[in-house]
Design an enzyme around this catalytic site. Structure first.
Site, PDB file in Angstrom:
ATOM      1  CG  ASP A  80      -1.979   0.971   1.344  1.00 32.56           C
ATOM      2  OD1 ASP A  80      -1.690   2.088   0.585  1.00 32.56           O
ATOM      3  OD2 ASP A  80      -2.896   0.831   1.669  1.00 32.56           O
ATOM      4  CB  SER A 170      -0.047  14.079 -12.980  1.00 30.55           C
ATOM      5  OG  SER A 170      -0.584  15.253 -12.202  1.00 30.55           O
ATOM      6  CE  LYS A 188      -3.148  11.489 -10.033  1.00 30.27           C
ATOM      7  NZ  LYS A 188      -2.415  10.542 -10.002  1.00 30.27           N
TER       8      LYS A 188
END
Ligand code: HXC
Length: 301
Positions: A80, A170, A188
């Site tokens: 993770d 992104s 982002k």
């Protein structure tokens, strides 16, 4: 069965250009990142892909390995990106089994559509944690290996050789702002700032850091999860959604000799969608049809 090269890589790239190199990719079980890694493996690299789902990640690693005879591809599905310790363990295993890391794609992302009124503090934080902190953790965990690679492969005018490169995945949400995507837009924006800062701080040590920003890409799991389907005119000037191949080609450009002097940049591969003016039907351009539908039905702003 192996996926034909024409589906994930243009014919212009020469086989073997990444021989002896290793790529490490988070979010590697997903549609876009797996195509990026498949292209790199086809051209000679070995790979480690990272995910949160063991079965999915391991199956994708096997599938990617069919891109080239003799390719080594590890899939580690207990990672993770919000937990740097899990990334560090994955890096350790990659180094042990594949010998180092030359390229990194920080591709793991989390997203959903929600108006601000429906975003709990934890919902907002979760996306920042996965996208922004996760990208930072990916950088931190792999940086020692990238530095080793960059030192082995000095990037000079006479020797624009590859190694020590990172690409952050992104979006364009934050250029304009985006309804139902506040969390992802903020996350982002952080990713773009992270990449630019890495480019400046680590350029002197031979590392290049760039952002690759896909627009709507046909057939991705992420788009399907958000309920997106291609509107008429596709919502961009080229009037079609992109293919994973077009993202993979951008990746090979940035990681190979061709991208050796590109640092701190953002490569937007979206058919020109985010730039489209109102005269080109920019409602649809800026807010793909499924976002508009959601705005009117569920966003009580
Ligand atoms: C509002 C939501 C929500 C939703 C979750 N939450 N879904 N809030 N609307 N649709 C809230 C939860 O209620 C919770 O807050 C908090 O978010 C955390 O949710 P969890 O389910 O506990 O988190 P987790 O299991 O870690 O899952 C993370 C996730 C999930 C982001 C929510 O969707 C996920 O795992 N996604 C991974 C895959 C993914 O999203 N890929 C898309 C990438 S594509 P509370 O307050 O209740 O605790 C991409 C490009 C998109 O990014 C391009 C679009 C044009």
């Amino acid at each position: 069965m192996a996926i034909p090269r024409s589906q994930y890589l243009s014919s212009v790239w020469r086989d073997g250009i990444f021989d002896g190199k290793v790529i490490f990719c988070t979010g590697g079980g997903g549609t876009i990142c797996s195509a990026q890694v498949r292209a790199m493996v086809h051209l000679g690299a070995n790979a480690c892909i990272i995910g949160r789902n063991v079965a999915k990640t391991e199956a994708m690693a096997k599938s990617i390995a069919t891109a080239r005879k003799g390719a080594k591809v590890i899939g580690i599905g207990e990672v993770d990106v919000r937990r740097i310790d899990t990334l560090e363990k994955a890096v350790e295993r990659t180094v042990k089994e594949l010998g180092g890391i030359d390229y990194v794609i920080a591709g793991a992302a989390g997203n959903f559509l929600s108006p601000i009124s429906g975003l709990s503090a934890n919902a907002f934080k979760t996306v920042i944690d996965i996208d922004t902190i996760g990208s930072y953790n990916t950088l931190k965990a792999t940086l020692p290996q990238l530095l080793i690679s960059a030192a082995k492969n000095p990037n000079t005018a006479t020797n624009p050789s590859t190694g020590g490169r990172i690409i952050f995945i992104s979006a364009t949400f934050h250029y304009t702002g985006m309804p139902l995507q506040t969390h992802a837009a903020v996350a982002k924006a952080g990713v773009d700032a992270l990449s630019a800062s890495v480019a400046l701080e680590y350029g002197p040590r031979g590392i290049t850091s760039n952002v690759l920003t896909p627009g709507p890409i046909a057939g991705t799991e992420g788009m399907a999860r958000l309920g997106g389907s291609q509107p008429e005119g596709a919502g961009n000037p080229l009037q079609r959604w992109g293919s994973v191949k077009e993202i993979a080609d951008g990746t090979v450009y940035l990681f190979s000799d061709t991208g050796s002097y590109v640092n701190g940049e953002v490569l937007v591969v979206d058919g020109g969608g985010w730039r489209a003016p109102a005269s080109m039907g920019s409602q649809e351009m800026a807010y793909p049809g499924f976002l508009l539908a959601d705005l009117s039905t569920k966003a009580k702003l």
